[in-house]
Design an enzyme around this catalytic site. Structure first.
Site, PDB file in Angstrom:
ATOM      1  N   HIS A   4       0.824  -1.214   0.000  1.00 32.15           N
ATOM      2  CA  HIS A   4       0.000   0.000   0.000  1.00 32.15           C
ATOM      3  C   HIS A   4       0.857   1.264   0.000  1.00 32.15           C
ATOM      4  O   HIS A   4       0.397   2.349  -0.393  1.00 32.15           O
ATOM      5  CB  HIS A   4      -0.928  -0.007   1.219  1.00 32.15           C
ATOM      6  CG  HIS A   4      -2.248   0.639   0.977  1.00 32.15           C
ATOM      7  ND1 HIS A   4      -2.387   1.879   0.405  1.00 32.15           N
ATOM      8  CD2 HIS A   4      -3.510   0.210   1.246  1.00 32.15           C
ATOM      9  CE1 HIS A   4      -3.666   2.195   0.336  1.00 32.15           C
ATOM     10  NE2 HIS A   4      -4.368   1.213   0.822  1.00 32.15           N
ATOM     11  N   ASP A  62      -9.745  -3.520 -18.608  1.00 25.23           N
ATOM     12  CA  ASP A  62     -10.129  -4.342 -19.759  1.00 25.23           C
ATOM     13  C   ASP A  62      -8.862  -4.781 -20.486  1.00 25.23           C
ATOM     14  O   ASP A  62      -8.113  -3.956 -21.005  1.00 25.23           O
ATOM     15  CB  ASP A  62     -11.031  -3.537 -20.703  1.00 25.23           C
ATOM     16  CG  ASP A  62     -11.509  -4.338 -21.912  1.00 25.23           C
ATOM     17  OD1 ASP A  62     -11.106  -5.504 -22.063  1.00 25.23           O
ATOM     18  OD2 ASP A  62     -12.277  -3.762 -22.716  1.00 25.23           O
TER      19      ASP A  62
END
Length: 430
Positions: free
Chosen positions: A168, A374
């Site tokens: 993170h 995508d």
């Protein structure tokens, strides 16, 4: 059901030299990054439509993306090797192109045998998802560990799951969503990412001590571990819309989906655990501060703060949803003030008085961009968090927009003994 996932040995993926980008040097972690430098986060992106040679395509695009996002291929280092956090200059990303870990995996199961698209998975199915990602040892990121671990699991039906675990400290959720969208664009043949990445922004303000102290308090809460029930639930959109309409008609102001869903969870949880009416409850939600901090376009480092809302349990449990929404709305309006010096929304003494079990931490993944990734076969049918790396305090939640018409929530909201009561409160609301 026994899920057999055949995993290849990890491959180190480094930035592609073909992109002609230069790297090297070090990047200082900002005050937004520093407290998260060893904290892992995991997300699973479920793609229902087939992509031929998915693992090979994504691995190649990952290498090209790392040429643009080369800090992700580096390592976090601590000046002097102390690791204790002795100031803003102690933590850096060393841009050394050591690379990230990539695993290709396969299973003979069809995707719908493992992952439910129209309802929440059973506890057994939730555990199966652990096989679809790679995790850091001991669920913490060491100084020599890669900043990104990626696994692509291809299913017999042609669908696949991308499991991404990252440190993170190098990126927040919005930043990782931006990076994965870039990987997708390159996989589809784009010559470069549509958004130029920025990892260092010297114009970002430093977080005031009150914000950093609250963050450290929340990260230091004693974990309840197996005492908490991991629940995968869906709040129907019809229910959310009722709360929004009621609030808007009463106050003449719009109510967001996030505010309504958060109010529902807070009230139902408080009613389920039945604390004393005078007991203080702390609601914490993570907020993206890019707009308030003036971050540059394309910045993918951390730019989030924890916003605190404190109330008496009786007021939350016995009040209506409108009151909870208004408290959340007021807290959102105060977000710009979190970047200013002051005593903070909730004083340190009051923070220490609130029990860990009366603290509810929520993070929303609805607008982070994971659902827009995508690789060539369409966007994911579902995005979900990992139950393994939920933060240590009880009530940690992942919000995701569910394609079936509601808000999907992965949560360790309540102890096992209160799980049935919590689900019953939710059922009343529906």
């Amino acid at each position: 059901m026994s899920l057999v996932v055949r995993k290849s040995s990890p491959v180190v993926v480094r930035p592609s030299p073909e992109a002609g980008m230069t790297s090297g040097g070090t990047i200082k972690l900002s005050s937004f990054d520093k407290g998260l430098y060893n904290m892992p986060s995991t997300t699973l992106l479920v793609f229902e439509h087939p992509l031929h040679n998915a693992a090979e395509i994504i691995q190649g695009a990952l290498s090209r993306a790392l040429a643009h996002y080369y800090p992700i291929a580096g390592r976090i280092v601590v000046a002097g090797g102390g690791g204790g956090g002795g100031g803003d200059d102690d933590f850096y990303i060393e841009c050394n192109d050591q690379g990230v870990d990539f695993i290709a995996a396969r299973t003979d199961h069809a995707l719908k045998e493992v992952i439910c698209f129209d309802r929440s998975p059973s506890p057994g199915a939730r555990k199966l998802l652990d096989h679809l990602a790679v995790y850091y040892p001991s669920m913490t990121c060491g100084s020599g560990d890669p900043l990104l671990l990626m696994q692509v699991t291809e299913f017999s039906c042609g669908g696949f799951v991308l499991g991404v675990t990252w440190n993170h400290g190098v990126a927040d959720g919005a930043g990782m969503g931006q990076f994965l969208q870039a990987v997708g664009e390159l996989a589809r043949g784009s010559p470069s990412p549509s958004v130029a990445p920025v990892r260092w922004d010297g114009s970002l303000p430093s977080l005031p001590p009150s914000v950093l102290e609250a963050q450290q308090h929340l990260l230091s809460l004693d974990p309840l571990g197996d005492d908490l029930a991991i629940l995968d639930i869906t709040i129907p959109m019809e229910s959310i819309d009722r709360v929004r309409a009621d609030f808007s008609s009463s106050f003449g102001q719009p109510c967001t989906t996030f505010e309504a869903a958060l109010a529902v969870l807070w009230r139902c949880r408080t009613r389920a655990i039945k604390p004393g009416p005078e007991t203080l409850t702390l609601l914490v939600f993570l907020a993206d501060m890019r707009k308030h901090a003036g971050a540059k376009e394309g910045y993918y480092g951390n730019c989030i703060v924890e916003q605190l809302v404190m109330a008496k349990c009786g007021a939350v449990a016995d009040g209506d949803f409108k009151g909870a929404v208004m408290a959340i709305r007021r807290a959102k309006d105060q977000l710009p003030d979190r970047l200013k010096d002051g005593d903070g929304v909730v004083g340190q003494q009051k923070l220490r008085e609130i029990r860990a079990y009366d603290t509810l931490i929520v993070t929303s993944w609805r607008n982070l961009g994971f659902d827009r990734v995508d690789f060539g076969s369409g966007r994911p049918a579902r995005v979900t968090a990992s139950g393994k790396d939920l933060p240590p305090s009880p009530g940690a939640v992942g919000f995701l927009r569910d394609g079936s018409g509601g808000v999907s929530v992965l949560a360790d909201l309540v102890r096992q003994e209160h799980a049935e009561a919590f689900l019953a409160e939710l059922a009343k609301f529906k």
